[in-house]
Design a protein around this motif. Structure first.
Motif, PDB file in Angstrom:
ATOM      1  N   LYS A   1       7.991   2.788   6.550  1.00 29.99           N
ATOM      2  CA  LYS A   1       8.652   3.543   7.616  1.00 29.99           C
ATOM      3  C   LYS A   1       8.387   5.042   7.501  1.00 29.99           C
ATOM      4  O   LYS A   1       8.717   5.804   8.405  1.00 29.99           O
ATOM      5  N   ARG A   2       7.816   5.496   6.373  1.00 29.43           N
ATOM      6  CA  ARG A   2       7.507   6.916   6.186  1.00 29.43           C
ATOM      7  C   ARG A   2       6.132   7.287   6.720  1.00 29.43           C
ATOM      8  O   ARG A   2       5.740   8.456   6.682  1.00 29.43           O
ATOM      9  N   ILE A   3       5.384   6.316   7.239  1.00 31.94           N
ATOM     10  CA  ILE A   3       4.081   6.604   7.815  1.00 31.94           C
ATOM     11  C   ILE A   3       4.307   7.338   9.133  1.00 31.94           C
ATOM     12  O   ILE A   3       5.066   6.888   9.985  1.00 31.94           O
ATOM     13  N   ARG A   4       3.663   8.461   9.295  1.00 30.18           N
ATOM     14  CA  ARG A   4       3.877   9.277  10.495  1.00 30.18           C
ATOM     15  C   ARG A   4       3.091   8.730  11.669  1.00 30.18           C
ATOM     16  O   ARG A   4       1.958   8.264  11.522  1.00 30.18           O
TER      17      ARG A   4
ATOM     18  N   MET B   1       0.815  -1.189   0.000  1.00 26.92           N
ATOM     19  CA  MET B   1       0.000   0.000   0.000  1.00 26.92           C
ATOM     20  C   MET B   1       0.863   1.258   0.000  1.00 26.92           C
ATOM     21  O   MET B   1       0.614   2.171  -0.751  1.00 26.92           O
ATOM     22  N   TYR B   2       1.880   1.309   0.865  1.00 25.34           N
ATOM     23  CA  TYR B   2       2.788   2.447   0.903  1.00 25.34           C
ATOM     24  C   TYR B   2       4.123   2.040   0.291  1.00 25.34           C
ATOM     25  O   TYR B   2       4.572   0.915   0.477  1.00 25.34           O
ATOM     26  N   GLN B   3       4.768   2.967  -0.414  1.00 31.53           N
ATOM     27  CA  GLN B   3       6.084   2.684  -0.980  1.00 31.53           C
ATOM     28  C   GLN B   3       7.080   2.331   0.108  1.00 31.53           C
ATOM     29  O   GLN B   3       7.850   1.405  -0.018  1.00 31.53           O
ATOM     30  N   ASP B   4       7.083   3.116   1.179  1.00 32.43           N
ATOM     31  CA  ASP B   4       7.999   2.880   2.302  1.00 32.43           C
ATOM     32  C   ASP B   4       7.201   2.973   3.594  1.00 32.43           C
ATOM     33  O   ASP B   4       6.889   4.064   4.063  1.00 32.43           O
TER      34      ASP B   4
END
Length: 67
Positions: free
Chosen positions: A6-9, A1-4
């Motif tokens: 770990k970039r989810i805040r 769903m997200y590219q990375d």
């Protein structure tokens, strides 16, 4: 769903007194951005300064990694 992922805040709580909160609110209003963005920018600047990281030396472009 997200590219990375770990970039989810994530959420962090910061307790400010009224004077500190007023400064953040005034700066956010002046810049026309959310208070969270003002605080995140300030926090990351202080972290880079404390660690001696030069933001100009950081190159996050795709081209820099592609070769």
């Amino acid at each position: 769903m997200y590219q990375d992922p770990k970039r989810i805040r994530t959420k962090a709580t910061v307790y400010l007194d009224q004077y500190e909160a007023d400064v953040i609110t005034a700066l956010a209003n002046y810049l026309g951005v959310p208070k969270a963005e003002v605080m995140r920018q300030m926090l990351m600047k202080e972290a880079r300064d404390a660690l001696g990281i030069d933001p100009a030396a950081l190159d996050t472009s795709v081209d820099a990694h592609a070769g």
